[in-house]
Design an enzyme around this catalytic site. Structure first.
Site, PDB file in Angstrom:
ATOM      1  N   GLN A  24     -54.218  14.620 -45.149  1.00 41.25           N
ATOM      2  CA  GLN A  24     -54.786  13.292 -45.386  1.00 41.25           C
ATOM      3  C   GLN A  24     -53.756  12.217 -45.065  1.00 41.25           C
ATOM      4  O   GLN A  24     -52.603  12.299 -45.488  1.00 41.25           O
ATOM      5  CB  GLN A  24     -55.220  13.197 -46.849  1.00 41.25           C
ATOM      6  CG  GLN A  24     -56.181  12.063 -47.142  1.00 41.25           C
ATOM      7  CD  GLN A  24     -56.939  12.284 -48.454  1.00 41.25           C
ATOM      8  OE1 GLN A  24     -57.093  13.405 -48.906  1.00 41.25           O
ATOM      9  NE2 GLN A  24     -57.403  11.214 -49.053  1.00 41.25           N
ATOM     10  N   SER A 101     -50.391  19.843 -46.975  1.00 38.47           N
ATOM     11  CA  SER A 101     -51.479  19.707 -47.938  1.00 38.47           C
ATOM     12  C   SER A 101     -52.788  20.253 -47.358  1.00 38.47           C
ATOM     13  O   SER A 101     -52.900  21.441 -47.108  1.00 38.47           O
ATOM     14  CB  SER A 101     -51.601  18.245 -48.379  1.00 38.47           C
ATOM     15  OG  SER A 101     -52.509  18.100 -49.437  1.00 38.47           O
ATOM     16  N   LEU A 102     -53.760  19.393 -47.088  1.00 40.27           N
ATOM     17  CA  LEU A 102     -55.027  19.848 -46.510  1.00 40.27           C
ATOM     18  C   LEU A 102     -54.801  20.677 -45.253  1.00 40.27           C
ATOM     19  O   LEU A 102     -55.509  21.661 -44.994  1.00 40.27           O
ATOM     20  CB  LEU A 102     -55.896  18.636 -46.177  1.00 40.27           C
ATOM     21  CG  LEU A 102     -57.123  18.937 -45.304  1.00 40.27           C
ATOM     22  CD1 LEU A 102     -58.180  19.654 -46.117  1.00 40.27           C
ATOM     23  CD2 LEU A 102     -57.671  17.681 -44.677  1.00 40.27           C
ATOM     24  N   ARG A 126     -62.847  21.426 -52.303  1.00 39.10           N
ATOM     25  CA  ARG A 126     -61.570  20.808 -52.679  1.00 39.10           C
ATOM     26  C   ARG A 126     -61.675  19.280 -52.612  1.00 39.10           C
ATOM     27  O   ARG A 126     -61.257  18.568 -53.519  1.00 39.10           O
ATOM     28  CB  ARG A 126     -60.472  21.299 -51.732  1.00 39.10           C
ATOM     29  CG  ARG A 126     -59.081  20.737 -51.972  1.00 39.10           C
ATOM     30  CD  ARG A 126     -58.162  21.268 -50.878  1.00 39.10           C
ATOM     31  NE  ARG A 126     -56.751  21.013 -51.103  1.00 39.10           N
ATOM     32  CZ  ARG A 126     -56.060  20.010 -50.595  1.00 39.10           C
ATOM     33  NH1 ARG A 126     -56.693  19.091 -49.865  1.00 39.10           N
ATOM     34  NH2 ARG A 126     -54.766  19.892 -50.819  1.00 39.10           N
ATOM     35  N   HIS A 206     -51.667  15.727 -56.223  1.00 39.15           N
ATOM     36  CA  HIS A 206     -50.459  16.564 -56.231  1.00 39.15           C
ATOM     37  C   HIS A 206     -49.552  16.233 -57.408  1.00 39.15           C
ATOM     38  O   HIS A 206     -48.346  16.061 -57.266  1.00 39.15           O
ATOM     39  CB  HIS A 206     -49.696  16.431 -54.902  1.00 39.15           C
ATOM     40  CG  HIS A 206     -50.444  16.978 -53.737  1.00 39.15           C
ATOM     41  ND1 HIS A 206     -50.727  18.322 -53.593  1.00 39.15           N
ATOM     42  CD2 HIS A 206     -50.984  16.354 -52.659  1.00 39.15           C
ATOM     43  CE1 HIS A 206     -51.407  18.507 -52.472  1.00 39.15           C
ATOM     44  NE2 HIS A 206     -51.590  17.329 -51.893  1.00 39.15           N
ATOM     45  N   GLN A 256     -51.783  24.409 -55.259  1.00 42.07           N
ATOM     46  CA  GLN A 256     -51.433  23.359 -54.297  1.00 42.07           C
ATOM     47  C   GLN A 256     -52.006  21.997 -54.689  1.00 42.07           C
ATOM     48  O   GLN A 256     -51.432  20.952 -54.389  1.00 42.07           O
ATOM     49  CB  GLN A 256     -51.933  23.767 -52.903  1.00 42.07           C
ATOM     50  CG  GLN A 256     -51.421  22.910 -51.775  1.00 42.07           C
ATOM     51  CD  GLN A 256     -52.444  22.753 -50.676  1.00 42.07           C
ATOM     52  OE1 GLN A 256     -53.602  22.433 -50.934  1.00 42.07           O
ATOM     53  NE2 GLN A 256     -52.016  22.969 -49.437  1.00 42.07           N
TER      54      GLN A 256
END
Length: 768
Positions: A24, A101-102, A126, A206, A256
């Site tokens: 992102q 991340s993603l 998610r 996060h 995560q």
């Protein structure tokens, strides 16, 4: 269903490098445009799963949902996946995979852990859970001392803030309650540790605050089967390859969501395992920039074995791009590089461009010149909302020679929005409006020093203009502004110790308005001038002197820094970036240009005075036609005096309508924009009326280019210098050859990294 799982590999040759996928923040409107048609089956499958059009969301985003987590994450997963399929079709495969991340979901797809549809369902769930979270926020922290931030959190008692992303030695992201983030940002500012940029997110991703979402996602993962990775995928959580068992994969994917993204360590792990080459798969080059800036990062990576590294031998000088130019410039603006993406008129330097630069820890200026104040105000509202008044951005302030009221209104708007930086262009002298901007809020600090919250980067090409900016504001101007109530006596008193400019940008032969100067002559002359003025006004020595014009290759940036530039400012190369606010057709034309494909033409806003702009010649007849109109203006006293055949020719080719009709359009425009005096002058002077009619062509040619009106292509006015041709030559055969991969921050990183490499090589040769 289309099963996309069989690896990635088959008989493909392993390259030894790493493929990484962005997360992102890498998204932009228009992403995936070249992919959707070639992979129509997968896109249709994705839209069936998601229940909305991925194509529409990515290409036009009519409902402005691309910034919403629940829509963005699956859309980015799709674009990353299609980009991976394109890369895989070339027959090579990496030694390692990773994702930010993603992006880690795309890395697992590429490793064969699940098929395309399964990954999409995971990402959609998610995104739904993360998008549902509310409360809290995130703040990017950028600067050479960002590495100190984790220790300062404890020292400042900010125990409710977590580090969400460790992106690099000079960039991390914090998550937590908004009030706490705001308070801690003030601590960092007071200690001059780093620049803080609030991010436009709905929750503290996060961080510990996402634990409920992580638990819910863990329950969703229980029934999902996972195959063992066929290529090592480095986890954001452990900075180790994903284990082969499905239970461990589930545990890491749920963790995560609420654990830090340890990207800095991921890059260190890859380097420690002999990775020299990283390829970013997806719609941006953010990770490429982080990789390049981490080349000399000595951060230890857990217990990773110290095998081969990419660190050069001690005998080879290595210069980091973050160290080029003035440290004071980087510190004052809170940026990674002494580099500015300059303002290009009519919003070509768009809000997207400025925001993209800021997200990468770099400075960009919005191209307000030539725009109506309503549109400038709209841009300001967006930029200040996303970045805050102290964010790393500036606004263009274009000298309005024939409309000082516009210049004054623009300054009022900037002060209303508390703009802290302007890029002043086209000034032949210091004006009251510019002085008012610079000194608004000026005062003496506790040590009695004159200070002001407002900075001016003044673009200059003539020594007498530069000298006016290096000196304090003229007394006559100060008296006038105090008398009008535009400045307080205290603000005017502080002016005696403040140069009008905080930075000078020496503009050599460049795109748009140009005096055709030579950088190797102008820059040393301006540096000497600074020393001369500083002998009388010591504050002038603190004015940074930068370089602009002709900066289209790493070599040209290296040369500017060798000549003594404190910073560099680019223009032409950014006009051909993804984020530039001009049309795709113009970007196609610029991407095909070579160094010789430019020409000089009259400047429309100073048509009568003979000022020139540098424009693209290849593919357009604007330069030839503009010069013809200028010649006719010099020869004829009125439109009625033009040769009938010549008049008919320019009506058909340039104007596509009669000159009388053009005058009526022009007349109405000046009346509608509150300038009836220009109409009155033109109606009294046939020659002035001809000048205003000819000016219409210059405005029309700009509008047509910005809109990409293919039927008017031969009349496109595209401001650019030969730097674009130089850049095209440099990136030929690389991913940046296609402008659709030229994110403005990737262009900056490419140029600055290359300049650092060149200077390091030269030092190595000299040391032998």
């Amino acid at each position: 269903m289309t099963a996309v799982r069989e690896a990635p590999l088959g008989a493909a040759a392993v390259t030894g490098g790493a493929w990484v996928f962005p997360g992102q923040g890498a998204q932009h409107k228009g992403m995936g445009a070249s992919l959707f048609e070639r992979h129509a089956g997968l896109v249709d499958e994705a839209e069936d799963i998601l229940g909305f059009s991925v194509r529409e969301l990515c290409l036009t985003d009519p409902e402005r949902r691309l910034g919403l987590t629940q829509y963005l994450q699956p859309a980015l997963y799709v674009v990353n996946a299609l980009s991976w399929l394109e890369a895989r079709s070339q027959g090579a495969a990496p030694a390692y995979l990773a994702g930010h991340s993603l992006g880690e979901y795309n890395a697992l797809l590429a490793a064969g852990c699940y098929d395309f549809a399964t990954g999409l369902r995971l990402v959609a769930r998610r995104g739904e859970l993360m998008g549902r979270a509310r409360g809290g926020g995130m703040t990017a922290v950028v600067g050479p001392r960002a590495v100190e931030v984790p220790d300062l959190l404890a020292e400042a008692g900010a125990t409710d803030i977590d580090v969400a992303n460790y992106n690099g030695p000079e960039q991390l992201v914090l998550s937590g309650p908004v009030d706490s983030l705001t308070a801690f940002a003030k601590v960092l500012k007071e200690r001059k540790v780093a620049r803080c940029v609030p991010l436009g997110v709905s929750a503290a991703f996060h961080s510990r605050y996402m634990a409920p979402a992580a638990e819910e996602f863990a329950a969703f993962l229980r029934e999902v089967p996972f195959a063992a990775p066929r290529i090592p995928v480095i986890s954001n959580v452990t900075v180790r390859p994903y284990p082969a068992d499905g239970a461990s994969v589930r545990e890491l994917l749920s963790a995560q969501i609420h654990r830090s993204v340890r990207w800095r360590e991921v890059m260190g792990y890859l380097r420690a395992h002999g990775v020299h080459e990283l390829t970013e798969i997806g719609p941006g080059k953010v990770l490429t920039g982080l990789w390049a800036s981490s080349r000399e990062d000595r951060e230890p990576v857990g217990s990773a074995p110290p095998t081969r590294t990419a660190v050069p031998a001690a005998s080879t000088p290595r210069i980091r791009p973050e160290r080029l130019g003035s440290a004071a410039f980087r510190e004052e603006y809170g940026v990674r590089f002494a580099y500015v993406a300059g303002a290009m008129y009519k919003g070509v330097a768009s809000t997207d461009l400025v925001l993209r630069m800021a997200s990468a820890g770099m400075l960009g200026c919005f191209g307000a010149g030539g725009l109506r104040l309503e549109r400038v105000a709209e841009a300001l509202r967006l930029l200040t909302r996303e970045l805050g008044p102290d964010g790393p951005f500036g606004m263009n302030l274009l000298h309005a020679l024939d409309d000082p009221g516009l210049e004054e209104a623009t300054v009022r708007l900037y002060l209303q929005h508390d703009v802290r930086l302007v890029e002043a262009a086209g000034f032949t002298q210091v004006t009251p409006a510019l002085v008012r901007y610079r000194l608004s809020g000026a005062h003496r600090d506790r040590q009695g020093r004159a200070v002001t919250p407002r900075r001016v980067i003044a673009k200059v090409s003539r020594p007498e203009v530069a000298e006016a900016f290096l000196r304090p504001a003229p007394e006559s101007v100060l008296r006038r502004l105090v008398g009008e109530g535009a400045l307080t006596p205290q603000e005017a008193e502080a002016a005696g110790e403040l140069p009008v400019a905080s930075d000078l940008c020496v503009e050599a032969d460049s795109g748009g308005h140009t005096d055709g100067g030579v950088a190797q002559v102008l820059l040393p002359a301006m540096l000497r001038l600074r020393r001369t003025v500083a002998a009388q006004h010591p504050a002038a020595r603190d004015v940074r002197v930068g370089a602009a014009g002709g900066l289209g290759s790493p070599e040209s940036l290296a040369a500017a820094f060798v000549l003594g530039a404190d910073f560099v400012l680019t223009g032409s190369v950014n006009q051909c970036s993804v984020q530039a606010g001009t049309s795709g057709l113009v970007k196609d034309m610029l991407a095909a240009a070579d160094v010789q494909d430019v020409a000089y033409a009259p400047a429309g806003d100073m048509f009568e005075l003979g000022a020139q702009v540098q424009v693209l010649r290849k593919g357009t007849l604007f330069a030839a036609r503009g010069n013809k109109l200028r010649k006719l203006y010099q020869q004829a006293e009125s439109m009625e005096a033009l040769d009938p055949g010549v008049r008919r020719s320019i009506e058909e080719s340039c104007f596509r309508r009669g000159l009388d009709e053009v005058w009526e359009l022009t007349r109405r425009h000046y009346l509608d924009t509150g300038r009836p005096h220009l109409v009155e002058q033109a109606e009294r002077s046939p020659r002035q009326r001809m000048a205003l009619v000819f000016r219409w062509y210059f405005a029309h040619s700009t509008r047509a280019a910005l809109a990409g009106e293919a039927a008017e292509r031969v009349n496109f006015q595209i401001h650019t210098g030969p730097a674009i041709g130089a850049f095209n030559r440099c990136v030929r055969g690389t991913a940046l050859e296609d402008w659709r991969h030229r994110d403005v921050d990737a262009v900056a990183a490419y140029l600055m990294e290359g300049a650092a490499d060149i200077l390091g090589e030269r030092l190595s040769v000299l040391a032998q």
